[in-house]
Design an enzyme around this catalytic site. Structure first.
Site, PDB file in Angstrom:
ATOM      1  N   SER A 101       1.834   4.599 -15.463  1.00  0.00           N
ATOM      2  CA  SER A 101       0.503   5.061 -16.053  1.00  0.00           C
ATOM      3  C   SER A 101      -0.564   5.069 -15.118  1.00  0.00           C
ATOM      4  CB  SER A 101       0.102   4.269 -17.354  1.00  0.00           C
ATOM      5  OG  SER A 101       1.104   4.105 -18.102  1.00  0.00           O
ATOM      6  N   MET A 137      -4.471  -6.617  -6.827  1.00  0.00           N
ATOM      7  CA  MET A 137      -4.229  -7.550  -7.523  1.00  0.00           C
ATOM      8  C   MET A 137      -5.279  -8.530  -8.069  1.00  0.00           C
ATOM      9  SD  MET A 137      -1.103  -6.349  -8.134  1.00  0.00           S
ATOM     10  CE  MET A 137      -0.110  -7.607  -8.859  1.00  0.00           C
ATOM     11  N   ARG A 138      -6.083  -8.206  -8.428  1.00  0.00           N
ATOM     12  CA  ARG A 138      -7.185  -8.750  -8.742  1.00  0.00           C
ATOM     13  C   ARG A 138      -7.818  -8.505 -10.284  1.00  0.00           C
ATOM     14  NH1 ARG A 138      -7.785 -13.528  -7.232  1.00  0.00           N
ATOM     15  NH2 ARG A 138      -9.882 -13.624  -7.772  1.00  0.00           N
ATOM     16  N   HIS A 197      -0.527   1.589 -13.097  1.00  0.00           N
ATOM     17  CA  HIS A 197       0.025   0.421 -13.355  1.00  0.00           C
ATOM     18  C   HIS A 197       1.552   0.909 -13.750  1.00  0.00           C
ATOM     19  CE1 HIS A 197       0.564  -3.254 -15.697  1.00  0.00           C
ATOM     20  NE2 HIS A 197       1.252  -2.750 -16.755  1.00  0.00           N
ATOM     21  N   ASN A 252      -6.748   3.212 -12.067  1.00  0.00           N
ATOM     22  CA  ASN A 252      -5.701   2.299 -11.614  1.00  0.00           C
ATOM     23  C   ASN A 252      -4.354   2.965 -11.934  1.00  0.00           C
ATOM     24  OD1 ASN A 252      -4.565  -0.301 -10.921  1.00  0.00           O
ATOM     25  ND2 ASN A 252      -4.296  -0.872 -13.209  1.00  0.00           N
ATOM     26  N   LEU A 309      -7.842  -5.696 -19.523  1.00  0.00           N
ATOM     27  CA  LEU A 309      -6.901  -5.815 -18.476  1.00  0.00           C
ATOM     28  C   LEU A 309      -5.696  -4.432 -18.723  1.00  0.00           C
ATOM     29  CD1 LEU A 309      -5.749  -6.746 -15.847  1.00  0.00           C
ATOM     30  CD2 LEU A 309      -4.334  -8.423 -17.188  1.00  0.00           C
ATOM     31  N   ASP A 310      -5.334  -3.595 -17.964  1.00  0.00           N
ATOM     32  CA  ASP A 310      -4.369  -2.585 -18.026  1.00  0.00           C
ATOM     33  C   ASP A 310      -4.374  -2.030 -19.132  1.00  0.00           C
ATOM     34  OD1 ASP A 310      -3.265  -3.336 -15.663  1.00  0.00           O
ATOM     35  OD2 ASP A 310      -1.999  -4.906 -16.339  1.00  0.00           O
ATOM     36  N   GLY A 318       0.923  -1.207   0.012  1.00  0.00           N
ATOM     37  CA  GLY A 318       0.121  -0.016  -0.014  1.00  0.00           C
ATOM     38  C   GLY A 318       0.811   1.452  -0.147  1.00  0.00           C
ATOM     39  N   SER A 319       2.049   1.048  -0.692  1.00  0.00           N
ATOM     40  CA  SER A 319       2.786   2.493  -0.530  1.00  0.00           C
ATOM     41  C   SER A 319       1.968   3.625  -1.549  1.00  0.00           C
ATOM     42  CB  SER A 319       4.090   2.278  -0.973  1.00  0.00           C
ATOM     43  OG  SER A 319       4.384   1.850  -2.427  1.00  0.00           O
ATOM     44  N   GLU A 337       5.757   6.387  -9.276  1.00  0.00           N
ATOM     45  CA  GLU A 337       4.276   6.156  -8.929  1.00  0.00           C
ATOM     46  C   GLU A 337       3.718   7.064  -8.015  1.00  0.00           C
ATOM     47  OE1 GLU A 337       3.174   2.109  -8.497  1.00  0.00           O
ATOM     48  OE2 GLU A 337       4.860   1.387  -9.866  1.00  0.00           O
TER      49      GLU A 337
HETATM   50  C1  GRF Z   1       2.728  -0.820  -7.773  1.00  0.00           C
HETATM   51  O1  GRF Z   1       3.851  -0.985  -8.366  1.00  0.00           O
HETATM   52  C2  GRF Z   1       1.509  -0.667  -8.621  1.00  0.00           C
HETATM   53  O2  GRF Z   1       1.729   0.062  -9.615  1.00  0.00           O
HETATM   54  C3  GRF Z   1       1.208  -1.914  -8.978  1.00  0.00           C
HETATM   55  O3  GRF Z   1       1.275  -2.802  -7.792  1.00  0.00           O
HETATM   56  C4  GRF Z   1       2.518  -2.003  -7.008  1.00  0.00           C
HETATM   57  C5  GRF Z   1       1.808  -1.878  -5.747  1.00  0.00           C
HETATM   58  O4  GRF Z   1       2.537  -1.328  -4.721  1.00  0.00           O
HETATM   59  N1  GRF Z   1      -0.105  -2.094  -9.336  1.00  0.00           N
HETATM   60  P1  GRF Z   1       1.849  -0.694  -3.406  1.00  0.00           P
HETATM   61  O5  GRF Z   1       1.079  -1.605  -2.641  1.00  0.00           O
HETATM   62  O6  GRF Z   1       1.149   0.679  -3.759  1.00  0.00           O
HETATM   63  O7  GRF Z   1       3.040  -0.398  -2.741  1.00  0.00           O
END
Ligand code: GRF
Length: 218
Positions: free
Chosen positions: A142, A96-97, A115, A113, A150-151, A18-19, A180
């Site tokens: 992105s 991640m679903r 990605h 989202n 997907l994505d 969850g960063s 990100e």
């Molecule tokens: C990130 O790289 C995000 O782009 C991808 O999964 C990772 C999640 O990282 N979908 P976090 O849980 O936000 O630290």
């Protein structure tokens, strides 16, 4: 958002550390945005990001995907929880679903989202290794509206990160992740400020913003 005086209601979906969620929560506070994370929802009870959210005083919920026989059943249960919080936007932050078409359509224009690649290149998993294998010299992330593919979907903002000689998937992932956090928080700020429009041509317009690509030289 229709009423600009009310805080923009955000629901954040995570599966892991969850960063990105943390960066968004921090930016809302530091920048004094008129937005509020109503709830953080995870499909995994042991997601480390849930602990952080709880310590921060955010509401949390778990919808464990393993308890549902089908993707449809899981997505229905997830939607029922989400709808209790009446979100303006649902932010996927390392969720991640794979979501069903029905779920994506239900939140059309609200589902966002992040990605870790320069879409439309490298959808799916292991994006950093995909980039290295392809020999691209620039990589990035992105932030995009979610479509049933997907994505894929209308791009709100991207980062551009040079690939360095000697990079491996881990070093590249670390540099992209730092971007990100900056790009997602910027995109959320635009959403909260009501500046983001999804145009009929399927592209995004952000009022008052000429540049939605951010270059991060090494
Ligand atoms: C990130 O790289 C995000 O782009 C991808 O999964 C990772 C999640 O990282 N979908 P976090 O849980 O936000 O630290």
């Amino acid at each position: 958002m229709t009423d600009s005086t009310l805080p923009c209601r955000l629901v954040v979906l995570i599966s892991g550390r969850g960063s990105n969620m943390q960066a968004i929560a921090g930016h809302i506070e530091q920048a004094g945005l008129n937005g509020r994370i109503q709830v953080v929802i995870s499909n995994k009870a042991d997601a480390p990001g849930l602990d952080w959210a709880q310590r921060r005083g955010l509401a949390t919920e778990v919808v464990p995907h393993r308890e549902f026989a089908t993707r449809e059943a899981f997505d229905d249960a997830l939607a029922r929880v989400i709808d209790r919080y009446q979100p303006d936007y649902v932010l996927l932050a390392g969720f991640m679903r794979i979501l069903t078409t029905g779920f994506v359509q239900r939140y059309a224009g609200k589902l966002v989202n992040i990605h870790p690649s320069l879409l439309p290149s490298f959808p799916g998993l292991n994006t950093h290794q995909q980039a290295l294998d392809a020999g691209v010299q620039f990589h990035g992330c992105s932030v995009h509206f979610v479509t049933p593919v997907l994505d894929h979907g209308p791009i709100i903002a991207q980062s551009l990160v040079p690939v360095l000689q000697g990079d491996d998937a881990q070093t590249l992932a670390g540099r992209v992740l730092a971007t990100e956090h900056q790009v997602y928080t910027q995109a959320v700020q635009w959403l909260v400020e009501g500046r983001v429009a999804l145009q009929p041509d399927g592209r995004v317009h952000v009022s008052g913003v000429a540049q939605r690509g951010f270059y991060f030289p090494a």
